[in-house]
Design an enzyme around this catalytic site. Structure first.
Site, PDB file in Angstrom:
ATOM      1  N   ASP A 157       0.854  -1.183   0.000  1.00  0.00           N
ATOM      2  CA  ASP A 157       0.000   0.000   0.000  1.00  0.00           C
ATOM      3  C   ASP A 157       0.892   1.235   0.000  1.00  0.00           C
ATOM      4  OD1 ASP A 157      -2.222   1.548   0.012  1.00  0.00           O
ATOM      5  OD2 ASP A 157      -2.930   0.961   1.997  1.00  0.00           O
ATOM      6  N   ASP A 180      -7.777  -7.153   3.500  1.00  0.00           N
ATOM      7  CA  ASP A 180      -6.619  -7.049   4.393  1.00  0.00           C
ATOM      8  C   ASP A 180      -7.029  -6.259   5.621  1.00  0.00           C
ATOM      9  OD1 ASP A 180      -5.064  -4.149   4.459  1.00  0.00           O
ATOM     10  OD2 ASP A 180      -6.317  -4.401   2.679  1.00  0.00           O
ATOM     11  N   CYS A 194     -10.977 -27.011  14.132  1.00  0.00           N
ATOM     12  CA  CYS A 194      -9.830 -26.293  13.572  1.00  0.00           C
ATOM     13  C   CYS A 194      -8.611 -27.209  13.472  1.00  0.00           C
ATOM     14  CB  CYS A 194      -9.506 -25.080  14.436  1.00  0.00           C
ATOM     15  SG  CYS A 194      -8.172 -24.060  13.757  1.00  0.00           S
ATOM     16  N   CYS A 206      -5.468 -25.926  12.913  1.00  0.00           N
ATOM     17  CA  CYS A 206      -4.269 -25.101  13.055  1.00  0.00           C
ATOM     18  C   CYS A 206      -3.290 -25.739  14.040  1.00  0.00           C
ATOM     19  CB  CYS A 206      -4.635 -23.688  13.519  1.00  0.00           C
ATOM     20  SG  CYS A 206      -5.024 -23.559  15.284  1.00  0.00           S
ATOM     21  N   CYS A 246      -4.677 -25.561  17.780  1.00  0.00           N
ATOM     22  CA  CYS A 246      -5.804 -26.410  18.172  1.00  0.00           C
ATOM     23  C   CYS A 246      -5.469 -27.902  18.107  1.00  0.00           C
ATOM     24  CB  CYS A 246      -7.017 -26.104  17.301  1.00  0.00           C
ATOM     25  SG  CYS A 246      -7.785 -24.515  17.691  1.00  0.00           S
ATOM     26  N   HIS A 253      -3.890 -19.364  15.237  1.00  0.00           N
ATOM     27  CA  HIS A 253      -5.284 -19.828  15.239  1.00  0.00           C
ATOM     28  C   HIS A 253      -6.189 -18.843  14.510  1.00  0.00           C
ATOM     29  CE1 HIS A 253      -9.181 -21.348  16.368  1.00  0.00           C
ATOM     30  NE2 HIS A 253      -9.482 -20.119  16.737  1.00  0.00           N
TER      31      HIS A 253
END
Length: 386
Positions: free
Chosen positions: A89, A275, A324, A326, A329, A355
């Protein structure tokens, strides 16, 4: 009477964000790596939870460490050891918002912005040409033009002036972009994104889009504040952006990041690049997300917030979200993460961030799958894992 065959639905190709460093299916979510790092993680962490692209800030990186050190090692991707897509950006949103809050409208000039760097008091000129030079030097795969951002409290006259400046600055940006491509002899240049201003005025939004299309924008960002004065998502303005831009162009929902807002905008279009700092900032404050056994909906009923510091989590050994996958988890229960936050261990921020980012990439996976299903016929979008 012969049985009629069901009609064959046309196959609608998935929209993509095509860059020199790879192609990403849309919609997608980019964590903010403002200063070439997503806080509390490293690039291997990001890949493990499904992140494909990150958003960095050209202005902040130009101040520190500077463009030259990054360019010397081969660009941002090499600098931060990231093999995915990098979007940069301009930094104009932060600068212009600060100036407007301080009442320094005189610092916004026809050719750009002049201000004092709050870090050290030095004079800084932010121009369309300089912003493009920075982004090419950083080796970005997607470059975003400097624009003049307004807020929901600005007058109609200020909105018109903002659109005028944004259009003029984008034309200067396009000239600078083409010059960089020629000088560097780029066969596969970065994607050039123009930011659409106009506040809540549809006529000004359309005027801005038409001018950016004519000037050669390849992607389009939603400029200005995405919420109205009551904190409600400006869905009509986002829908206008979708309807008035070329159908193959990616759309950047700059700064939009609440889970329910991702769902709401994907009900309008699939071309979004999201974003936001929300998931990583929330993670560091112990606010985590868990899917409910419910279809995705714009009212946010499909997920719940888990406040890991709540005392009851001291006694819960199950993961944050049972479905989940991840790293957090699959290895730890809430009680352990609660303990890490209580003792302020550095692992707490990392595990919580992984997570929350995986929650977002799982949400993106469902939104993509729902869009593909809708292209083939009606389907309900839900949590595939529950």
């Amino acid at each position: 009477m012969p049985r009629m065959s069901p009609p064959v639905m046309p196959v609608v190709p998935a929209p993509v964000l095509a860059t020199p460093h790879g192609t990403v299916e849309l919609p997608t979510f980019l964590p903010d790596g403002t200063r070439a790092a997503v806080r509390s993680t490293d690039p291997r962490d990001l890949r493990e939870v499904g992140i494909e692209a990150v958003m960095c800030n050209a202005f902040h990186l130009a101040q520190r460490p500077g463009v030259r050190p990054v360019k010397r090692v081969g660009g941002l991707r090499r600098f931060m050891a990231w093999d995915g897509v990098v979007v940069t950006d301009s930094g104009g949103f932060q600068v212009l918002s600060l100036l407007r809050r301080q009442g320094q409208h005189s610092a916004i000039r026809p050719g750009g912005v002049v201000f004092r760097n709050p870090a050290d008091g030095t004079k800084v000129e932010l121009t369309p040409q300089r912003v493009i030079e920075w982004q090419f030097g950083l080796g970005s795969g997607v470059v975003i033009a400097l624009d003049d951002c307004t807020g929901p409290e600005d007058s109609p006259a200020e909105v018109v002036a903002s659109v005028d400046r944004t259009i003029r600055w984008f034309r200067d940006t396009r000239t600078a972009f083409d010059l960089q491509c020629r000088q560097r002899r780029l066969e596969n240049p970065p994607l050039l994104v123009g930011v659409v201003q106009g506040g809540a005025d549809p006529d000004q939004r359309k005027r801005c889009v038409e001018a950016l299309v004519e000037a050669g924008a390849q992607g389009f960002g939603f400029g200005g504040w995405p919420l109205d004065g009551n904190g409600v998502l400006e869905r009509e303005m986002f829908a206008l952006l979708s309807a008035s831009t070329p159908p193959e162009a990616p759309l950047f929902a700059l700064g939009v990041g609440k889970p329910e807002h991702l769902v709401a905008l994907c009900q309008i279009d699939r071309r979004w690049v999201f974003d936001c700092t929300i998931p990583t900032r929330d993670a560091r404050h112990g606010r985590l997300y868990a899917f409910n056994n419910a279809p995705l909906a714009a009212d946010g009923s499909f997920y719940q917030n888990v406040h890991i510091l709540d005392e009851r989590n001291h006694r819960i050994d199950e993961p944050i979200c049972p479905t989940c996958d991840c790293p957090t988890c699959t290895r730890y229960g809430r009680s352990y993460l609660h303990h890490l936050f209580r003792v302020r261990d550095g692992q707490a921020d990392r595990l919580a961030t992984l997570h929350n980012l995986r929650f977002y990439t799982r949400l993106i996976e469902q939104l993509r799958a729902g869009g593909r299903a809708l292209a083939a016929g009606p389907a309900e979008i839900g949590d595939d894992d529950t």
